[in-house]
Design an enzyme around this catalytic site. Structure first.
Site, PDB file in Angstrom:
ATOM      1  N   LYS A  65      10.571  -6.722   3.262  1.00  0.00           N
ATOM      2  CA  LYS A  65       9.235  -6.791   3.490  1.00  0.00           C
ATOM      3  C   LYS A  65       8.765  -7.751   4.408  1.00  0.00           C
ATOM      4  O   LYS A  65       9.428  -8.949   4.433  1.00  0.00           O
ATOM      5  CB  LYS A  65       8.397  -7.007   2.185  1.00  0.00           C
ATOM      6  CG  LYS A  65       7.262  -6.490   2.104  1.00  0.00           C
ATOM      7  CD  LYS A  65       7.303  -4.729   1.960  1.00  0.00           C
ATOM      8  CE  LYS A  65       6.103  -4.176   1.520  1.00  0.00           C
ATOM      9  NZ  LYS A  65       6.033  -2.794   1.342  1.00  0.00           N
TER      10      LYS A  65
HETATM   11  P1  NAD Z   1      -4.445   0.397   3.281  1.00  0.00           P
HETATM   12  O1  NAD Z   1      -4.559  -0.801   4.289  1.00  0.00           O
HETATM   13  O2  NAD Z   1      -4.413   1.789   4.574  1.00  0.00           O
HETATM   14  O3  NAD Z   1      -5.734   0.738   2.284  1.00  0.00           O
HETATM   15  C1  NAD Z   1      -5.927  -0.182   1.326  1.00  0.00           C
HETATM   16  C2  NAD Z   1      -7.187   0.307   0.486  1.00  0.00           C
HETATM   17  O4  NAD Z   1      -7.513  -0.484  -0.503  1.00  0.00           O
HETATM   18  C3  NAD Z   1      -8.338   0.464   1.441  1.00  0.00           C
HETATM   19  O5  NAD Z   1      -9.147   1.403   1.172  1.00  0.00           O
HETATM   20  C4  NAD Z   1      -8.963  -1.083   1.089  1.00  0.00           C
HETATM   21  O6  NAD Z   1     -10.701  -0.802   1.271  1.00  0.00           O
HETATM   22  C5  NAD Z   1      -8.836  -0.771  -0.523  1.00  0.00           C
HETATM   23  N1  NAD Z   1      -8.606  -2.347  -1.058  1.00  0.00           N
HETATM   24  C6  NAD Z   1      -8.551  -3.458  -0.589  1.00  0.00           C
HETATM   25  N2  NAD Z   1      -8.687  -4.469  -1.530  1.00  0.00           N
HETATM   26  C7  NAD Z   1      -9.087  -3.764  -2.615  1.00  0.00           C
HETATM   27  C8  NAD Z   1      -9.678  -4.203  -3.801  1.00  0.00           C
HETATM   28  N3  NAD Z   1      -9.579  -5.601  -4.174  1.00  0.00           N
HETATM   29  N4  NAD Z   1     -10.112  -3.326  -4.709  1.00  0.00           N
HETATM   30  C9  NAD Z   1      -9.990  -1.908  -4.547  1.00  0.00           C
HETATM   31  N5  NAD Z   1      -9.461  -1.544  -3.292  1.00  0.00           N
HETATM   32  C10 NAD Z   1      -9.275  -2.392  -2.332  1.00  0.00           C
HETATM   33  O7  NAD Z   1      -2.901   0.142   2.730  1.00  0.00           O
HETATM   34  P2  NAD Z   1      -2.106   1.329   2.085  1.00  0.00           P
HETATM   35  O8  NAD Z   1      -1.163   1.414   3.113  1.00  0.00           O
HETATM   36  O9  NAD Z   1      -2.681   2.432   1.594  1.00  0.00           O
HETATM   37  O10 NAD Z   1      -1.511   0.825   0.819  1.00  0.00           O
HETATM   38  C11 NAD Z   1      -2.068   0.665  -0.490  1.00  0.00           C
HETATM   39  C12 NAD Z   1      -0.955   0.134  -1.458  1.00  0.00           C
HETATM   40  O11 NAD Z   1       0.114   1.347  -1.328  1.00  0.00           O
HETATM   41  C13 NAD Z   1      -0.379  -1.062  -1.134  1.00  0.00           C
HETATM   42  O12 NAD Z   1       0.184  -1.578  -2.569  1.00  0.00           O
HETATM   43  C14 NAD Z   1       1.096  -0.642  -0.502  1.00  0.00           C
HETATM   44  O13 NAD Z   1       2.219  -1.758  -0.706  1.00  0.00           O
HETATM   45  C15 NAD Z   1       1.369   0.611  -1.292  1.00  0.00           C
HETATM   46  N6  NAD Z   1       2.415   1.539  -0.489  1.00  0.00           N
HETATM   47  C16 NAD Z   1       1.869   1.876   0.847  1.00  0.00           C
HETATM   48  C17 NAD Z   1       2.714   2.751   1.424  1.00  0.00           C
HETATM   49  C18 NAD Z   1       2.287   3.310   2.829  1.00  0.00           C
HETATM   50  O14 NAD Z   1       3.264   4.183   3.492  1.00  0.00           O
HETATM   51  N7  NAD Z   1       1.533   2.845   3.477  1.00  0.00           N
HETATM   52  C19 NAD Z   1       4.095   3.107   0.832  1.00  0.00           C
HETATM   53  C20 NAD Z   1       4.168   2.530  -0.319  1.00  0.00           C
HETATM   54  C21 NAD Z   1       3.380   1.864  -0.982  1.00  0.00           C
END
Ligand code: NAD
Length: 551
Positions: free
Chosen positions: A241
């Site tokens: 990461k």
């Molecule tokens: P992203 O940046 O695309 O979206 C994040 C979302 O969370 C946004 O809508 C933001 O407004 C919201 N957010 C931020 N702070 C917040 C808060 N305090 N309360 C509520 N909402 C809040 O990120 P993502 O890629 O969708 O990742 C989200 C989660 O999923 C993370 O934990 C990430 O590690 C996990 N994840 C992502 C992937 C991927 O392929 N992108 C894969 C596995 C896991």
């Protein structure tokens, strides 16, 4: 004192009302972070406030009605040596200010030419420096990852040599590096990380996160979870990461590009198509991946698309990668619902987060026939028990960038939204959302973790007792890394697949991992998280034993 979100709580100790008004006004101009200022006019009041431990930083005038000169600083310091202090001083006090800085004050500012930019920056950097002084490993998320691992290790009687080896990442890199803001004379210095947890299984793989809370502990926790996730999914990768401690929402596109290119070159020695392959995570996207790919390729002298995954399709990205995490989550929700006899076409869902994972989860769950009754992002939660108009929600988010102000439901906080009754609850934003504090009020039948680490171990116990079924993060959000693996395979073979091929392979791999986890959970009498972890750990342990120990 109530701390609104990530606001920085400033204690201003200043007896001149003109100066304190000026400071308050200048701090209001900050886009991020928000500053909550409490102003007091005497040292006695200031010390009383410091005693409450409710402030993140003090802004201190050394000349006060009840204390003068260097003694003022020393008394503040004696009250709480850990509180960062920035001195605000007149031009004739510069020697005094220098003495204070030498003795541990973080910075000093001259009152007569105070401007918002340097003031905000001085506070941000002072807090940053205090944070770096604290142990980098010391993070709730890393503690959670280690405790989850230790629990699983205990239940599976893991070889103690292997247990010790897996508790910490094999390689970590911490960099501090500068990038230029759009205002040419402004250069920002930030911290970046890349962590490789296990190098035994093949190259390492894991996302890059841009967020103001990124640190070594958080990055290591995420790398560790990636190890178990890849092993659970039978992918030939160890976990990694990376991240940069910055709030990307306040950067322009040009700034984001310069930051990304410099970060990519700082971690260049760690990454590579056969070494370590980054991907998007919180705060990053396919455009960021394209810049990393380009920066790496410029150094090599030829195009190296396979150095990152989650790129635009035109650069060798895989069809279906951007939606893969949410698509995979939907596949396992469907499978679990069938096992639990939940009819999804008569069910409701609440999704926290409206980014890559959350937004696409809303879309796919709605397509699967669920009624979406709650959605949220960083700006607000929106709740409508009759069902949200999903198309209108997407149109609103596209136009306004955030959900705040959407009229098709009741506005509520993220915390309240999580507690509303629903069948499927999907946290898909941040870690540490379901804790001992609110677990008892969670009211769903199935919890599907889109985010990494949204539930603490204490909360797991409460949810298990309440009979709430769960799909743990390393299983539920593994669709992303699985299609990242497909992307890497396509790039290394120069042979691209169709979307149908990608989705059907993803479906097969998600269902297979789900069934192995469920069978193990039933056979060993452990919860789904522990079963998924044991699946992953067992594979890594077997590989480590097979390779033996060098030298
Ligand atoms: P992203 O940046 O695309 O979206 C994040 C979302 O969370 C946004 O809508 C933001 O407004 C919201 N957010 C931020 N702070 C917040 C808060 N305090 N309360 C509520 N909402 C809040 O990120 P993502 O890629 O969708 O990742 C989200 C989660 O999923 C993370 O934990 C990430 O590690 C996990 N994840 C992502 C992937 C991927 O392929 N992108 C894969 C596995 C896991």
């Amino acid at each position: 004192m109530e701390n609104a979100g990530n606001a920085v709580r400033v204690l201003l100790i200043e007896d001149n009302p003109l100066h304190s008004k000026l400071v308050e006004k200048l701090l209001e101009e900050s886009k991020a972070p928000d500053f909550q200022v409490t102003t007091v006019t005497t040292l006695a009041e200031g010390l009383a406030r410091i005693r409450t431990r409710e402030h993140d930083i003090a802004l201190l005038d050394l000349t006060l009605p009840d204390s003068q000169d260097f003694a003022t600083f020393l008394r503040v310091r004696a009250e709480n040596p850990d509180l960062p202090v920035v001195i605000i001083t007149g031009t004739d006090d510069l020697k005094l200010a220098a003495r204070a800085v030498e003795s541990g004050a973080q910075d000093f500012l001259v009152k007569t030419n105070l401007q918002s930019g340097p003031l905000i920056r001085a506070l941000r950097y002072s807090i940053e420096r205090t944070r770096v002084r604290d142990a980098e490993w010391n993070s709730p998320m890393f503690r959670l990852a280690q405790r989850q691992f230790l629990k699983a290790a205990q239940l599976m009687s893991l070889d103690d040599n292997i247990r010790q080896r897996l508790l910490f990442p094999q390689r970590t890199l911490v960099v501090s590096f500068p990038f230029r803001r759009d205002k040419y004379t402004e250069v920002e210095t930030v911290f970046g990380y890349r962590v490789q947890h296990v190098l035994t299984m093949g190259p390492t793989k894991g996302g890059i996160r841009y967020h103001q809370d990124v640190g070594l502990g958080e990055t290591s926790a995420l790398a560790m979870w990636m190890t178990w996730k890849c092993a659970l999914m039978h992918l030939p990768f160890g976990g990694a990461k990376g991240g940069v401690r910055i709030d990307p929402t306040v950067l322009t596109s040009h700034e984001l590009q310069r930051l990304t290119r410099r970060y990519a070159s700082e971690i260049m020695t760690m990454i590579g198509p056969d070494k370590d392959i980054p991907a998007p995570d919180l705060g990053t996207n396919e455009r960021v991946m394209a810049w990393i790919m380009d920066t790496y390729s410029q150094q090599m002298g030829y195009a190296v698309p396979e150095v990152v995954t989650g790129k635009p399709v035109v650069l060798g990205g895989s069809p279906g990668r951007s939606e893969a995490t949410a698509r995979g989550l939907t596949y396992v929700v469907q499978r679990a619902a069938a096992n639990l006899k939940i009819d999804l076409t008569k069910s409701t869902a609440i999704v926290q987060g409206f980014g890559n994972v959350g937004g696409n989860a809303v879309k796919f769950l709605a397509e699967a026939g669920l009624k979406i009754i709650g959605a949220s992002d960083v700006s607000t939660g929106i709740y409508n028990p009759k069902g949200l108009d999903v198309n209108a929600l997407f149109a609103y988010a596209k136009q306004h960038k955030v959900l705040k102000g959407f009229a098709g439901g009741e506005a509520m906080s993220n915390a309240e939204l999580l507690e509303q009754k629903c069948d499927i609850l999907v946290p898909a934003a941040l870690q540490n959302q379901i804790t001992a504090e609110n677990a008892d009020r969670i009211n769903c039948r199935l919890l599907a973790e889109g985010a990494n680490g949204p539930t603490t171990l204490e909360a797991d116990e409460v949810l298990n007792k309440k009979g709430i079924a769960s799909l743990p993060d390393i299983l539920a959000n593994a669709g992303g890394v699985t299609v990242s693996y497909f992307e890497w395979v396509q790039d290394t073979q120069n042979y691209m697949w169709t979307l149908d091929e990608v989705n059907s392979r993803l479906h097969k791999q998600m269902v297979d991992a789900y069934e192995r986890t469920r069978t193990r959970s039933e056979r060993q009498g452990v919860d789904m998280r522990t079963a998924a972890m044991i699946e992953g750990i067992e594979r890594v342990a077997a590989a480590k034993l097979a390779r033996g120990l060098f030298p």
